[in-house]
Design an enzyme around this catalytic site. Sequence first.
Site, PDB file in Angstrom:
ATOM      1  N   LYS A 233       0.851  -1.204   0.000  1.00 42.91           N
ATOM      2  CA  LYS A 233       0.000   0.000   0.000  1.00 42.91           C
ATOM      3  C   LYS A 233       0.882   1.247   0.000  1.00 42.91           C
ATOM      4  CE  LYS A 233      -1.847  -1.617   3.738  1.00 42.91           C
ATOM      5  NZ  LYS A 233      -2.674  -1.973   4.912  1.00 42.91           N
TER       6      LYS A 233
ATOM      7  N   THR B  13      -9.499   9.245   7.938  1.00 37.01           N
ATOM      8  CA  THR B  13      -9.059   8.011   7.271  1.00 37.01           C
ATOM      9  C   THR B  13      -8.841   6.874   8.270  1.00 37.01           C
ATOM     10  OG1 THR B  13      -6.794   8.831   7.458  1.00 37.01           O
ATOM     11  CG2 THR B  13      -7.907   9.189   5.336  1.00 37.01           C
TER      12      THR B  13
ATOM     13  N   GLY C 171      -9.103   3.551   9.776  1.00 36.11           N
ATOM     14  CA  GLY C 171      -9.636   2.255   9.338  1.00 36.11           C
ATOM     15  C   GLY C 171      -9.370   1.879   7.893  1.00 36.11           C
ATOM     16  N   THR C 172      -8.595   2.677   7.174  1.00 40.34           N
ATOM     17  CA  THR C 172      -8.374   2.394   5.737  1.00 40.34           C
ATOM     18  C   THR C 172      -7.752   1.013   5.505  1.00 40.34           C
ATOM     19  OG1 THR C 172      -6.304   3.608   5.949  1.00 40.34           O
ATOM     20  CG2 THR C 172      -8.136   4.773   4.923  1.00 40.34           C
ATOM     21  N   GLY C 173      -6.705   0.698   6.275  1.00 37.01           N
ATOM     22  CA  GLY C 173      -5.979  -0.559   6.035  1.00 37.01           C
ATOM     23  C   GLY C 173      -6.842  -1.777   6.332  1.00 37.01           C
ATOM     24  N   CYS C 174      -7.570  -1.738   7.452  1.00 40.16           N
ATOM     25  CA  CYS C 174      -8.451  -2.855   7.822  1.00 40.16           C
ATOM     26  C   CYS C 174      -9.527  -3.043   6.762  1.00 40.16           C
ATOM     27  CB  CYS C 174      -9.142  -2.578   9.162  1.00 40.16           C
ATOM     28  SG  CYS C 174      -8.009  -2.198  10.503  1.00 40.16           S
TER      29      CYS C 174
HETATM   30  N1  LIG Z   1      -5.978  10.059   1.281  1.00 39.51           N
HETATM   31  C1  LIG Z   1      -6.218   8.951   0.569  1.00 39.51           C
HETATM   32  N2  LIG Z   1      -6.952   9.019  -0.571  1.00 39.51           N
HETATM   33  C2  LIG Z   1      -7.209   7.915  -1.296  1.00 39.51           C
HETATM   34  N3  LIG Z   1      -6.754   6.690  -0.970  1.00 39.51           N
HETATM   35  C3  LIG Z   1      -6.012   6.547   0.146  1.00 39.51           C
HETATM   36  C4  LIG Z   1      -5.702   7.660   0.980  1.00 39.51           C
HETATM   37  N4  LIG Z   1      -4.964   7.215   2.044  1.00 39.51           N
HETATM   38  C5  LIG Z   1      -4.830   5.882   1.880  1.00 39.51           C
HETATM   39  N5  LIG Z   1      -5.433   5.460   0.734  1.00 39.51           N
HETATM   40  C6  LIG Z   1      -5.574   4.085   0.256  1.00 39.51           C
HETATM   41  O1  LIG Z   1      -6.212   3.373   1.310  1.00 39.51           O
HETATM   42  C7  LIG Z   1      -5.773   2.014   1.330  1.00 39.51           C
HETATM   43  C8  LIG Z   1      -5.191   1.708   2.695  1.00 39.51           C
HETATM   44  O2  LIG Z   1      -3.876   2.247   2.735  1.00 39.51           O
HETATM   45  P1  LIG Z   1      -3.157   2.876   3.995  1.00 39.51           P
HETATM   46  O3  LIG Z   1      -1.759   3.121   3.551  1.00 39.51           O
HETATM   47  O4  LIG Z   1      -3.944   4.023   4.512  1.00 39.51           O
HETATM   48  O5  LIG Z   1      -3.264   1.659   4.989  1.00 39.51           O
HETATM   49  P2  LIG Z   1      -2.771   1.551   6.469  1.00 39.51           P
HETATM   50  O6  LIG Z   1      -1.686   2.529   6.733  1.00 39.51           O
HETATM   51  O7  LIG Z   1      -2.465   0.106   6.698  1.00 39.51           O
HETATM   52  O8  LIG Z   1      -4.064   1.940   7.258  1.00 39.51           O
HETATM   53  P3  LIG Z   1      -4.275   1.949   8.855  1.00 39.51           P
HETATM   54  O9  LIG Z   1      -3.693   3.224   9.347  1.00 39.51           O
HETATM   55  O10 LIG Z   1      -5.763   1.851   8.965  1.00 39.51           O
HETATM   56  O11 LIG Z   1      -3.532   0.755   9.402  1.00 39.51           O
HETATM   57  C9  LIG Z   1      -4.773   1.900   0.172  1.00 39.51           C
HETATM   58  O12 LIG Z   1      -5.468   1.455  -0.964  1.00 39.51           O
HETATM   59  C10 LIG Z   1      -4.276   3.327   0.011  1.00 39.51           C
HETATM   60  O13 LIG Z   1      -3.735   3.560  -1.278  1.00 39.51           O
HETATM   61  C1  LIG Z   2      -7.956  -2.796  16.765  1.00 41.50           C
HETATM   62  C2  LIG Z   2      -7.267  -2.095  15.652  1.00 41.50           C
HETATM   63  N1  LIG Z   2      -6.815  -2.827  14.611  1.00 41.50           N
HETATM   64  C3  LIG Z   2      -6.192  -2.215  13.572  1.00 41.50           C
HETATM   65  C4  LIG Z   2      -6.013  -0.856  13.561  1.00 41.50           C
HETATM   66  C5  LIG Z   2      -5.329  -0.231  12.353  1.00 41.50           C
HETATM   67  O1  LIG Z   2      -4.658   0.854  12.508  1.00 41.50           O
HETATM   68  C6  LIG Z   2      -6.479  -0.104  14.676  1.00 41.50           C
HETATM   69  N2  LIG Z   2      -6.353   1.245  14.758  1.00 41.50           N
HETATM   70  N3  LIG Z   2      -7.116  -0.771  15.693  1.00 41.50           N
END
Ligand SMILES: Nc1ncnc2c1ncn2[C@@H]1O[C@H](COP(=O)(O)OP(=O)(O)OP(=O)(O)O)[C@@H](O)[C@H]1O
Ligand SMILES: Cc1ncc(CO)c(N)n1
Length: 264
Positions: free
Chosen positions: A176, A207, A209-212
Amino acid sequence: MRIPPPRVLTVAGSDSGGGAGIQADLKTMLALGTHGMSVVTAVTAQNSLGVQGAWPLPAEAVRAQFRSVVDDIGVEAVKTGMLASAELVETVAALLDEVTAPVVVDPVGISKHGDALLAASARDAVRTKLLPAATVATPNLDEVAWLTGVQVSSETGLRRAAEAVLSYGPRWALIKGGHLEGDAVDFLTDGVEEHWFRAPRHDNRHTHGTGCTLASAIAAGLAKGRSVPEAAAEAKSYVTGAIAAGFALGAGIGPVDHGWMSAR
Ligand SMILES: Nc1ncnc2c1ncn2[C@@H]1O[C@H](COP(=O)(O)OP(=O)(O)OP(=O)(O)O)[C@@H](O)[C@H]1O
Ligand SMILES: Cc1ncc(CO)c(N)n1
């Protein structure tokens, strides 16, 4: 009688604020037409400002939840998120060996606010036990750095990051690039095929929860029988829409909108 929807299991931590973790996973699974189930690994006290506390569950409680779901209901895909400790990483990796369903591993290390969700002593177990069990691993660039030592600061480094992650044994790596500047670009490869997913960056600070959400959306697609590249493409458009619709809640970083596709 209605044919049941595909069954997806999340093995992750609870976010009391409802934006990430188990809560994000179950909302995503519902939005994408699947039946979500959960194995809670840890409880967090968490809101838009950060993580105020975290309590891992005993390994026995994790094993019992997993067996209750698998033995009776069955699963078509599994997603893992926050696993907290080396003991829980090892417990979950051993449980994953008991199922044939595809597994999406989100190697969660820290929250958006920088709070630790995985003990540093658990990193080795993630590399050597969990990643080999993954159909797809979905690290962000911070996770790539602690998993592999590879530092990436631009889009051109995503391929190198994926190769380093694949060396630990997941079938596919989805790197990502959400934390880079410019478009939100993710790179998916199994070492042979290459897929780039590009979306405009939304200037929205909400943003949480994006990764989950992305990882759960991929698991939902796999449960529906999609290929990994098809599931990743569908997941990318779902998370992009959810980020565009993210809203303010609390005084800090609000959640993405998991319900953005439904009429309100
Ligand atoms: N501002 C944004 N606009 C559009 N897409 C985004 C943005 N920020 C993240 N993404 C996309 O969201 C998805 C999750 O990526 P991100 O890098 O935010 O995950 P993460 O860091 O694991 O998230 P978390 O902080 O929830 O653990 C990817 O597809 C990324 O490209
Ligand atoms: C419980 C939990 N899982 C994953 C994330 C991802 O950042 C979070 N903030 N909290």
